[in-house]
Design an enzyme around this catalytic site. Structure first.
Site, PDB file in Angstrom:
ATOM      1  N   GLU A 135       0.814  -1.223   0.000  1.00 31.39           N
ATOM      2  CA  GLU A 135       0.000   0.000   0.000  1.00 31.39           C
ATOM      3  C   GLU A 135       0.849   1.275   0.000  1.00 31.39           C
ATOM      4  OE1 GLU A 135      -2.782  -0.536   3.235  1.00 31.39           O
ATOM      5  OE2 GLU A 135      -3.758  -2.219   2.247  1.00 31.39           O
ATOM      6  N   ASN A 139       2.281  -4.843  -3.317  1.00 28.15           N
ATOM      7  CA  ASN A 139       0.879  -5.219  -3.117  1.00 28.15           C
ATOM      8  C   ASN A 139       0.055  -3.972  -2.847  1.00 28.15           C
ATOM      9  OD1 ASN A 139      -1.009  -7.455  -2.618  1.00 28.15           O
ATOM     10  ND2 ASN A 139      -0.999  -6.822  -0.468  1.00 28.15           N
ATOM     11  N   HIS A 152     -10.149  -6.419  -2.579  1.00 29.00           N
ATOM     12  CA  HIS A 152     -11.221  -6.231  -1.590  1.00 29.00           C
ATOM     13  C   HIS A 152     -12.392  -5.560  -2.308  1.00 29.00           C
ATOM     14  CE1 HIS A 152      -8.818  -7.599   1.717  1.00 29.00           C
ATOM     15  NE2 HIS A 152      -7.849  -6.766   1.385  1.00 29.00           N
ATOM     16  N   GLU A 172      -5.789 -10.811  -1.795  1.00 24.04           N
ATOM     17  CA  GLU A 172      -6.625 -10.657  -0.602  1.00 24.04           C
ATOM     18  C   GLU A 172      -8.104 -10.605  -0.969  1.00 24.04           C
ATOM     19  OE1 GLU A 172      -5.292  -7.400   1.874  1.00 24.04           O
ATOM     20  OE2 GLU A 172      -3.179  -7.812   1.455  1.00 24.04           O
ATOM     21  N   ASP A 175     -11.866 -10.608  -1.228  1.00 28.81           N
ATOM     22  CA  ASP A 175     -13.156 -10.811  -0.557  1.00 28.81           C
ATOM     23  C   ASP A 175     -14.174  -9.906  -1.233  1.00 28.81           C
ATOM     24  OD1 ASP A 175     -12.373  -8.394   0.688  1.00 28.81           O
ATOM     25  OD2 ASP A 175     -12.037  -9.339   2.639  1.00 28.81           O
TER      26      ASP A 175
HETATM   27  C1  XIL Z   1      -6.182  -6.812   7.952  1.00 30.21           C
HETATM   28  C2  XIL Z   1      -6.510  -8.022   8.787  1.00 30.21           C
HETATM   29  O1  XIL Z   1      -7.410  -8.833   8.050  1.00 30.21           O
HETATM   30  C3  XIL Z   1      -7.115  -7.626  10.101  1.00 30.21           C
HETATM   31  O2  XIL Z   1      -7.286  -8.761  10.943  1.00 30.21           O
HETATM   32  C4  XIL Z   1      -6.227  -6.601  10.798  1.00 30.21           C
HETATM   33  O3  XIL Z   1      -6.856  -6.145  11.972  1.00 30.21           O
HETATM   34  C5  XIL Z   1      -5.950  -5.436   9.875  1.00 30.21           C
HETATM   35  O4  XIL Z   1      -5.384  -5.907   8.668  1.00 30.21           O
HETATM   36  N1  XIL Z   1      -4.836  -4.916   3.404  1.00 30.21           N
HETATM   37  C6  XIL Z   1      -3.843  -5.740   3.839  1.00 30.21           C
HETATM   38  C7  XIL Z   1      -4.093  -6.675   4.950  1.00 30.21           C
HETATM   39  O5  XIL Z   1      -2.782  -5.779   3.206  1.00 30.21           O
HETATM   40  O6  XIL Z   1      -2.961  -6.898   5.723  1.00 30.21           O
HETATM   41  C8  XIL Z   1      -5.209  -6.198   5.846  1.00 30.21           C
HETATM   42  O7  XIL Z   1      -5.483  -7.224   6.807  1.00 30.21           O
HETATM   43  C9  XIL Z   1      -6.426  -5.863   5.021  1.00 30.21           C
HETATM   44  C10 XIL Z   1      -6.127  -4.769   4.036  1.00 30.21           C
END
Ligand code: XIL
Length: 552
Positions: A160, A201, A237, A266, A268
């Site tokens: 990020e 990422n 996401h 990641e 979802d």
């Molecule tokens: C999130 C986790 O899922 C949570 O449990 C934690 O509290 C915060 O981080 N981007 C990322 C991940 O790269 O590491 C994050 O994960 C979600 C967003």
């Protein structure tokens, strides 16, 4: 010719053996776990794992072990977990994930080395020189611990680094070290493990947009400078209310053309709660589309889902009112989205012949002279194609549905006054299978209004960012005598402007629109109707549409 036939047998046996190797279908049948199908397609399918349910819950462990070929630690490899105070390393959580993966023949993607979140305060307060060496030491220790471990194959080196506009994020890293921290982090990771695949990422980079283009330019320029960036991670996401990034595959491909590996890291797909069958079906489409995009890009290594059960997901804690983002429900039951991922990985070759479950008995409410509301308990679909919606039929005869709905309720319109209706509902899935009939509900419409009476209802046919078309507006004579003309009124939301209309003569006063019949459609016999339509513009981003249609 015994000699010839025995060599023929040998040749045939050899061909058979080769075919057995070449045909993935022999090992990945329809009921195989996700990872079997993914491997047959040369991809991984992964999940982010949390250490606590991994050690405490058998169902969690069993699904994690059997369905996935790759795992990412959801939190256990982040800086606050691995080096909470300077030089004090703690690998208990990280090792638990790596050991689990090793036992289950899975690969681990290390997440994440350099990020502005979940990094202890002691790092953030360091001077430039001290921060750079703390970063290099952290990378060297964490990557170095698993450098000779065959299970850990890749790392998110930086996470990020862009803000939402595609500018480099003004994090403490950037503010203290400038942009050079990114290249330095990659060089330190390469020094610690010469084989690991090193990734950058980010989120909101799935489609082609300012941020993904900034990422593209950065990766391109780093590689030109010889900085070891091997891979780009697209977090994924997604949310059903924001739409699917339809150019995902095209975007993955343009990065692949830079020579890097790409991956969904990641995934979802969240929704506004409560969950319902139609949201689940939309979500399943998103999952399917993401998997297909990766399958269609050779350089895409695989897809990691950010968890797998709705029992453990960061979504409800992070996005207010949203949830149900994963492929299993809170009770570890696979959802339509599981089937979508499964079938996409299986090559879409499985045919869904399983109908949805039977809908519950409809309950009638708001019965008028020409309309009635119905609600029923939703069906579920386990055949793979997902629940698509419902058809509502009248028992007394007709084969055409009285109406169709994508949710478990409907308002039937165009009914006759003082008439008994017996109706039932059937669910349909994406492959067109129809469920059994629900039990019947019986209701009787009320009397029409003496000599006169009419109703109007508008349907949005299409809409876009700053406008929409309402077509048809149906006008129905619900009375018992003929009408020679009609007047429909409705309300435009504030800021909306009428830009055209057809089959009616329309005037606007404030936000109230009055539509009178045109020359050709004023005469309506009892229980017949006509339609007209209109178009309007609205402020960018406004999602309202007109309401309050009344007819006189
Ligand atoms: C999130 C986790 O899922 C949570 O449990 C934690 O509290 C915060 O981080 N981007 C990322 C991940 O790269 O590491 C994050 O994960 C979600 C967003």
């Amino acid at each position: 010719m015994p000699v010839l036939s025995s060599s023929l047998v040998r040749v045939l046996t050899l061909v058979g053996t080769l075919l057995a190797f070449l045909l993935p279908a022999t090992s990945a049948d329809a009921s195989s776990p996700l990872r079997t199908h993914a491997s047959a397609r040369g991809k991984f399918i992964g999940a982010a794992l949390a250490t606590s349910p991994l050690s405490n819950e058998t169902s969690y462990r069993n699904i994690a072990a059997t369905e996935f070929s790759q795992v990412t630690a959801e939190n256990a490899m982040k800086w606050d977990a691995t080096e909470p105070s300077q030089g004090q390393f703690n690998f208990s959580g990280a090792d638990a994930i790596v050991n689990f993966a090793t036992q289950n023949n899975q690969q681990v993607h290390g997440h994440t080395l350099v990020w502005h979140n979940q990094t202890p305060g002691w790092v953030q307060g360091l001077s430039a020189t001290a921060m750079r060496s703390a970063m290099q030491n952290h990378i060297s220790q964490v990557v170095g611990r698993y450098a000779s471990n065959a299970t850990v194959v890749s790392w998110d080196v930086v996470n990020e680094v862009f803000d939402d506009n595609g500018n480099l994020r003004t994090s403490f890293w950037y503010n203290t070290l400038g942009q050079s921290y990114i290249a330095d982090a990659f060089r330190a990771a390469r020094a610690a493990d010469s084989n690991a695949r090193l990734c950058i990422n980010d989120y909101n980079v799935e489609g082609i947009n300012a941020k993904s283009t900034a990422m593209y330019n950065l990766v391109s320029s780093l590689r030109q400078q010889g900085v070891p960036v091997d891979c780009v991670g697209f977090q994924g996401h997604l949310a059903i209310q924001y739409g699917f990034p339809n150019d995902l595959q095209q975007n993955l491909q343009r990065f692949a053309d830079l020579g890097v590996q790409v991956r969904i890291t990641e995934l979802d797909v969240r929704m506004q709660m409560p969950r319902d069958a139609s949201k689940d079906a939309t979500q399943a489409t998103y999952y399917r589309n993401v998997v297909n995009a990766c399958l269609n890009v050779t350089a895409c290594a695989g897809v990691t889902i950010w968890g797998f059960t709705d029992k453990y997901s960061w979504v409800p804690d992070t996005f207010q009112g949203q949830g149900a983002a994963l492929i299993y429900d809170e009770n570890y039951q696979p959802k339509s989205s599981y089937n979508a991922v499964h079938d996409a990985l299986a090559g879409g070759t499985t045919t869904d012949t399983t109908p949805p479950t039977t809908p519950g008995t409809p309950v009638a409410g708001n019965v008028t002279s020409n309309s009635a509301g119905l609600t029923w308990t939703a069906s579920t679909d386990s055949g793979g194609s997902g629940l698509a919606g419902y058809n509502v039929y009248r028992e007394q005869g007709a084969t055409d549905p009285l109406g169709q709905s994508t949710t478990n309720s409907i308002t039937l319109t165009g009914l006759s006054p003082e008439t008994q209706y017996q109706v039932y509902v059937r669910a349909r899935d994406g492959a067109g299978n129809l469920s059994a009939n629900s039990p019947l509900v019986t209701f009787t419409t009320t009397a029409g209004q003496g000599g006169g009476g009419c109703t109007a209802a508008g349907t949005v046919q299409t809409q876009w960012n700053n406008g929409y078309v309402v077509q048809p507006v149906t006008v129905t004579n619900t009375g018992t005598s003929s009408m020679s003309g009609w007047t429909v009124t409705f309300t435009l939301p504030a800021g909306h402007t009428l830009t055209g209309s057809w089959n009616a003569s329309v005037s606007v006063s404030g936000q109230t629109v009055t539509a009178r019949n045109a020359g050709h459609n004023g005469t309506l016999a009892p229980n017949t109707g006509t339609t007209f339509g209109f178009q309007a513009s609205r402020p960018n981003g406004n999602t309202q549409t007109p309401s309050g249609y009344t007819c006189a």
